[in-house]
Write an enzyme that holds these catalytic residues in place. Sequence first.
Site, PDB file in Angstrom:
ATOM      1  N   PHE A  15       0.979  -1.084  -0.016  1.00 49.46           N
ATOM      2  CA  PHE A  15      -0.040   0.139   0.036  1.00 49.46           C
ATOM      3  C   PHE A  15       0.834   1.155  -0.147  1.00 49.46           C
ATOM      4  O   PHE A  15       1.021   1.968  -1.069  1.00 49.46           O
ATOM      5  CB  PHE A  15      -0.980  -0.092   1.195  1.00 49.46           C
ATOM      6  CG  PHE A  15      -1.834   1.292   1.640  1.00 49.46           C
ATOM      7  CD1 PHE A  15      -2.393   2.084   0.675  1.00 49.46           C
ATOM      8  CD2 PHE A  15      -1.782   1.506   2.776  1.00 49.46           C
ATOM      9  CE1 PHE A  15      -2.986   3.194   0.973  1.00 49.46           C
ATOM     10  CE2 PHE A  15      -2.219   2.776   3.464  1.00 49.46           C
ATOM     11  CZ  PHE A  15      -2.926   3.400   2.419  1.00 49.46           C
ATOM     12  N   GLY A  40       2.218  -8.000  -0.301  1.00 48.14           N
ATOM     13  CA  GLY A  40       2.197  -6.814  -1.381  1.00 48.14           C
ATOM     14  C   GLY A  40       1.545  -7.623  -2.738  1.00 48.14           C
ATOM     15  O   GLY A  40       1.305  -8.783  -2.641  1.00 48.14           O
ATOM     16  N   SER A  79       7.039  -4.712   5.471  1.00 49.49           N
ATOM     17  CA  SER A  79       6.712  -5.299   6.503  1.00 49.49           C
ATOM     18  C   SER A  79       5.096  -5.425   6.553  1.00 49.49           C
ATOM     19  O   SER A  79       4.189  -4.655   6.020  1.00 49.49           O
ATOM     20  CB  SER A  79       6.820  -4.315   7.771  1.00 49.49           C
ATOM     21  OG  SER A  79       6.253  -4.973   8.930  1.00 49.49           O
ATOM     22  N   ALA A 118      10.412   3.070   7.827  1.00 51.50           N
ATOM     23  CA  ALA A 118       9.157   3.217   8.440  1.00 51.50           C
ATOM     24  C   ALA A 118       8.982   2.816   9.452  1.00 51.50           C
ATOM     25  O   ALA A 118       8.720   1.503   9.831  1.00 51.50           O
ATOM     26  CB  ALA A 118       8.191   2.469   7.263  1.00 51.50           C
ATOM     27  N   TYR A 149       5.394  -7.068  16.185  1.00 52.85           N
ATOM     28  CA  TYR A 149       5.400  -5.937  15.551  1.00 52.85           C
ATOM     29  C   TYR A 149       6.031  -4.749  16.125  1.00 52.85           C
ATOM     30  O   TYR A 149       7.102  -4.237  15.566  1.00 52.85           O
ATOM     31  CB  TYR A 149       3.942  -5.468  14.820  1.00 52.85           C
ATOM     32  CG  TYR A 149       3.903  -4.369  13.850  1.00 52.85           C
ATOM     33  CD1 TYR A 149       4.537  -4.508  12.433  1.00 52.85           C
ATOM     34  CD2 TYR A 149       3.346  -3.422  14.074  1.00 52.85           C
ATOM     35  CE1 TYR A 149       4.372  -3.422  11.604  1.00 52.85           C
ATOM     36  CE2 TYR A 149       3.190  -2.087  13.236  1.00 52.85           C
ATOM     37  CZ  TYR A 149       3.760  -2.281  11.996  1.00 52.85           C
ATOM     38  OH  TYR A 149       3.523  -1.252  11.101  1.00 52.85           O
ATOM     39  N   TYR A 163      23.273   2.934  13.591  1.00 56.89           N
ATOM     40  CA  TYR A 163      24.011   3.214  12.540  1.00 56.89           C
ATOM     41  C   TYR A 163      24.262   4.487  12.327  1.00 56.89           C
ATOM     42  O   TYR A 163      25.552   5.058  11.688  1.00 56.89           O
ATOM     43  CB  TYR A 163      23.484   2.468  11.373  1.00 56.89           C
ATOM     44  CG  TYR A 163      23.975   1.234  11.008  1.00 56.89           C
ATOM     45  CD1 TYR A 163      23.504   0.133  11.799  1.00 56.89           C
ATOM     46  CD2 TYR A 163      24.488   0.799   9.899  1.00 56.89           C
ATOM     47  CE1 TYR A 163      24.144  -1.265  11.481  1.00 56.89           C
ATOM     48  CE2 TYR A 163      25.091  -0.461   9.688  1.00 56.89           C
ATOM     49  CZ  TYR A 163      24.855  -1.346  10.510  1.00 56.89           C
ATOM     50  OH  TYR A 163      25.155  -2.740  10.233  1.00 56.89           O
TER      51      TYR A 163
END
Length: 327
Positions: A15, A40, A79, A118, A149, A163
Amino acid sequence: MATRKTVLITGAAGFLGSHLCDRFIKEDYKVIGMDNLITGDLRNIEHLFKLENFEFYNHDVSKFVHLPGELDYILHFASPASPIDYLKIPIQTLKVGSLGTHNLLGLARAKKARMLIASTSEVYGDPNVNPQPEEYWGNVNPVGPRGVYDEAKRFQEAITMAYHTFHGLETRIVRIFNTYGPRMRLNDGRVLPAFIGQALRGEPLTIFGDGSQTRSFCYVDDLVEGIYRLLHSDYAQPVNIGNPDEITIRQFGEEIIKLTGTDQKLISLPLPTDDPKQRRPDITKAKALLGWEPKISRSEGLKITYEYFKSLPEKEILHKDFTYYNK
Ligand code: UDP
């Protein structure tokens, strides 16, 4: 002529990923889409395959990612993202947020690319403060059904920040609140497709619990604009992007009944475990840093989204199986 910048978008057939592909193509980037197509759907990006500045790889980013050539930006949007999905595929959900993010951070480092991840309002869990500012640390149950999640996303933020501080990588973190629009999966179990699907099939609308829990729904074009601005900003701390227009789920059900003109009623089903009672973004930061705020009202956005769902083939509208995946 300036050389075209290249952006890798993971979750490209999903999406949000597919809308991001459209936006970066429109801005004349070279877009490389990547997706393993578990949740997806290639139909979301079918229109891009004929373009010379679009490429697609069917790949699971939880496994080592290699790409030839230069890369300027990575947007990690792969995800599962609905409670139904991450209950069905909990291990993949954990892996794509943790191993997948690690692989992509490594790729970003090798390519000297800027990476945007995200993240989600789920990092706030079932929040004790409303609205939620970025400074709030959250109230998450790590071992509950949503833990796979929520904790993957929290780990994703932590490793991305590591990082940034340790390797000096350019990173951006967007915390996405409930977003809706065309190309959501009708059967992903989320409240908006669930209600519209039920209305289209002539079924009662299922309210979980008493419907007093709140959400704040952002139209996808507004979200994409916020992400685009954040990517090009110089701010590495998390930024909430969402629409602060908060509504109870019961009111939302009533709005969908009105929008669709269905003669169906609202019925109550048990509230899922750890379902957040309230959710509303504090967007002070996005306003100040990015000059961003949502422009599309819920009534406007819902009309567009309803038209999209209505235009789907009838057999898809009638297909209710939440367990369905492309593979
Ligand atoms: N919900 C509902 N009926 C449904 C699906 C969801 O009442 O058929 C509720 C759910 O319990 C939650 C809210 O709607 O309180 C939003 O759920 P969704 O799955 O869309 O996303 P969440 O914000 O919980 O991640």
